[in-house]
Design a protein around this motif. Sequence first.
Motif, mmCIF file in Angstrom:
data_model
loop_
_atom_site.group_PDB
_atom_site.id
_atom_site.type_symbol
_atom_site.label_atom_id
_atom_site.label_comp_id
_atom_site.label_asym_id
_atom_site.label_seq_id
_atom_site.Cartn_x
_atom_site.Cartn_y
_atom_site.Cartn_z
ATOM 1 N N UNK A 26 -6.324 -61.986 -3.016
ATOM 2 C CA UNK A 26 -7.318 -61.036 -2.510
ATOM 3 C C UNK A 26 -8.578 -61.773 -2.053
ATOM 4 N N UNK A 27 -9.002 -62.758 -2.832
ATOM 5 C CA UNK A 27 -10.165 -63.566 -2.454
ATOM 6 C C UNK A 27 -9.901 -64.330 -1.164
ATOM 7 N N UNK A 28 -8.707 -64.910 -1.031
ATOM 8 C CA UNK A 28 -8.365 -65.662 0.177
ATOM 9 C C UNK A 28 -8.381 -64.749 1.404
ATOM 10 N N UNK A 29 -7.867 -63.538 1.269
ATOM 11 C CA UNK A 29 -7.855 -62.588 2.390
ATOM 12 C C UNK A 29 -9.276 -62.179 2.757
ATOM 13 N N UNK A 30 -10.093 -61.879 1.748
ATOM 14 C CA UNK A 30 -11.480 -61.474 2.012
ATOM 15 C C UNK A 30 -12.253 -62.596 2.696
ATOM 16 N N UNK A 31 -12.078 -63.824 2.240
ATOM 17 C CA UNK A 31 -12.761 -64.950 2.869
ATOM 18 C C UNK A 31 -12.254 -65.200 4.284
ATOM 19 N N UNK A 32 -10.959 -65.007 4.516
ATOM 20 C CA UNK A 32 -10.413 -65.180 5.863
ATOM 21 C C UNK A 32 -11.011 -64.154 6.819
ATOM 22 N N UNK A 33 -11.113 -62.912 6.376
ATOM 23 C CA UNK A 33 -11.689 -61.862 7.230
ATOM 24 C C UNK A 33 -13.143 -62.179 7.561
ATOM 25 N N UNK A 34 -13.926 -62.589 6.564
ATOM 26 C CA UNK A 34 -15.331 -62.913 6.834
ATOM 27 C C UNK A 34 -15.461 -64.166 7.699
ATOM 28 N N UNK A 38 -17.208 -64.187 11.304
ATOM 29 C CA UNK A 38 -18.289 -65.124 11.596
ATOM 30 C C UNK A 38 -18.006 -65.903 12.863
ATOM 31 N N UNK A 39 -16.765 -66.365 13.024
ATOM 32 C CA UNK A 39 -16.395 -67.094 14.240
ATOM 33 C C UNK A 39 -16.569 -66.196 15.461
ATOM 34 N N UNK A 40 -16.128 -64.955 15.370
ATOM 35 C CA UNK A 40 -16.256 -64.027 16.500
ATOM 36 C C UNK A 40 -17.723 -63.774 16.838
ATOM 37 N N UNK A 93 -8.400 -71.089 1.168
ATOM 38 C CA UNK A 93 -9.681 -70.388 1.079
ATOM 39 C C UNK A 93 -10.566 -70.882 2.211
ATOM 40 N N UNK A 94 -10.828 -70.019 3.184
ATOM 41 C CA UNK A 94 -11.691 -70.342 4.303
ATOM 42 C C UNK A 94 -13.118 -69.988 3.919
#
Length: 99
Positions: A26-34, A38-40, A93-94
Amino acid sequence: VCMVQPKVEMDLQFESTNLSNPFGYLSAIALAVTTFGTVALMSGFFLKPDATFDEYLANVVPLFGGFLSILGVSEIATRVTAARYGVKLSPSFLVPSNW
């Protein structure tokens, strides 16, 4: 970062901190979305203030696609190499950054 440790030390650390659990994913998914958000946002940061949505897409999509391509190839290569040597990996983890 890559750290080389004796297997005994690694086994002790994996017992105490296992990231391959539901909270880790769940943490990995949340960090990927953020991170992707941020990149966008940062890709369109240098557009003129009155840019249209089409101009935003024309400038952001290539940069975002390049980022995803580099990240995807790196992740696939890491996973294939780890599988070859029998190394278990936690989810990636991004970390969002305004680079």
